[in-house]
Design an enzyme around this catalytic site. Structure first.
Site, short mmCIF file in Angstrom:
data_model
loop_
_atom_site.label_atom_id
_atom_site.label_comp_id
_atom_site.label_asym_id
_atom_site.label_seq_id
_atom_site.Cartn_x
_atom_site.Cartn_y
_atom_site.Cartn_z
N TYR A 27 7.69 3.87 -6.54
CA TYR A 27 6.92 2.63 -6.70
C TYR A 27 7.86 1.50 -7.12
O TYR A 27 8.92 1.73 -7.71
CB TYR A 27 5.83 2.78 -7.75
N ALA A 52 0.88 -1.16 0.00
CA ALA A 52 0.00 0.00 0.00
C ALA A 52 0.92 1.21 0.00
O ALA A 52 1.65 1.45 0.97
CB ALA A 52 -0.90 0.00 1.22
N SER A 53 0.92 1.95 -1.08
CA SER A 53 1.90 3.02 -1.26
C SER A 53 1.67 4.16 -0.29
O SER A 53 0.63 4.26 0.36
CB SER A 53 1.84 3.53 -2.70
N SER A 54 2.67 5.03 -0.20
CA SER A 54 2.56 6.21 0.64
C SER A 54 1.29 6.98 0.31
O SER A 54 1.04 7.29 -0.87
CB SER A 54 3.78 7.11 0.42
#
Length: 382
Positions: A240, A94-96
């Site tokens: 990413y 779950a990206s920033s």
């Protein structure tokens, strides 16, 4: 702190860091991040050591991490390593939240849009996209990893969203649902697949992380023109993981003693490894090489590698008090010399900022340019 307060706090952090549009802020409120984070995961703060979060063992720590600015890694080594181990190559996350919000801002999603998402991951961004397009829009999301896709489907269903989910190579897009108003990508690419351009209507946008594997990763916003070209500029930062089909092998040991070279350099390795993003874009564009660098105790090492040849790589080492620096190079290609030359070419151009670089994508490949699309620095064949 209740969930609403945590979400408001997170939106405040995003506003302070990068800003967030009102539409995206409303989407974050409507799509709680915690619904998409597994019980056990790996929080990865940018300014500290990664740490395992466990909702059962330490619920307060888990909630604090979920509603922090940190990316949350949910898979290691394509699923081969248990996340509790805490070490391995990151392969899904779950990206920033600030990066997610920034890419959504760049994509400018409107109600009714038809959107292709490349990289479902946990499903959080697919849910945010679904909220943004509203009841008359459509979201198609592609995930290469079947296990990740299966969990994302459960997360999305539990949160009340039902985008169309597919398992496959996102580089191919999904022609069945084209044309799209937006292509929104959540994995890094070194080369923008032309299939995304083909599947986007004229005037539509492609927003993707651009990861030349040299220094910082970037966000890229492309507009598709009626003649089937996509053109746009580097817009900011976006860290990413690389799309799996565009990964490359790391450097291998030399096969023979003749492949080993030991030159020295008067150029401080930190000059190459720790420079502005405009410089790393120039070096990546002019050489096609990958680089990572950092301190190992008192020493600083700059590693270079050729993505097309795992037997071609180099490392330059800075040590305190040295006037010349050792370079260990494998293979015949003079990697260090090429990168140094590219760096000083960037200096001779006036040290341009990253925002002056752009990319044009056509069927035959992509061209990377400075200031104007006709000022091409490098053309990469498809």
């Amino acid at each position: 702190m209740d969930t609403k307060a945590r979400i408001d706090h997170l939106i405040g952090l995003i506003r302070a860091e990068d800003g967030v549009s009102q539409a995206v802020a409303d989407a974050i409120r409507a799509v709680p991040r915690h619904l998409f984070i597994p019980t056990v995961a790996l929080a990865t703060p940018s300014d500290g050591k990664p740490f395992v979060i466990d909702r059962d063992a330490n619920p307060v720590g888990w909630w604090d991490a979920v509603y922090s600015p940190h990316p949350i890694v949910t898979q290691l080594d394509d699923g081969a390593t248990d996340i509790r181990h805490g070490r391995g190559d990151y392969s899904s996350s779950a990206s920033s939240p600030s990066t997610v919000a920034d890419l959504l801002r760049l994509a400018d999603i409107k109600p009714g849009h038809r959107v292709l998402e490349v990289g479902t991951g946990t499903g959080w961004t697919a849910a945010l996209l679904s909220h943004l397009v509203g009841g008359h829009g459509e979201v198609t999301s592609i995930e290469v990893d079947a296990a990740v896709a299966e969990q994302a489907e459960k997360n999305l269903s539990g949160a009340g969203f039902q985008p169309r989910l597919l398992v496959g190579d996102g580089a191919l897009g999904c022609a069945d649902e084209a044309p799209y108003d937006r292509v929104h990508v959540t994995c890094g690419v070194r080369t923008v697949p032309y299939s995304w351009v083909e599947q986007t209507r004229p005037g539509g946008l492609i927003v993707t992380p651009y990861n030349p594997a040299f220094g910082d990763d970037h966000s890229l916003r492309l507009t598709v023109t009626p003649d089937g070209t996509a053109v746009g500029r580097i817009a900011g930062y976006a860290g990413y993981m690389l799309m799996r089909s565009q990964r490359f092998e790391q450097g291998r040991p030399a096969r023979t003693p003749k492949e080993k070279h030991y030159p020295t350099t008067r150029v401080d390795p930190r000059t190459i490894g720790d420079v502005p993003a405009g410089a790393t874009l120039a070096m990546a564009t002019l050489t096609g090489l990958a680089c990572h660098a950092g301190y190992d105790g008192e020493e600083y090492r700059t590693y270079l590698s050729d993505p097309g040849d795992p037997h071609s790589w180099a490392v330059a080492t800075w040590r305190p008090g040295a006037d010349e620096y050792e370079v260990f190079q494998v293979g015949e290609r003079p990697l260090w010399e090429e990168v140094v030359d590219a760096y000083f070419r960037w200096v001779s151009w006036g040290s341009p900022h990253y925002s002056r670089y752009g990319i044009t994508v056509r069927p035959e490949g992509q061209a990377i340019w400075l200031d104007r699309p006709d000022n091409v620095l490098n053309h990469q064949q498809a």
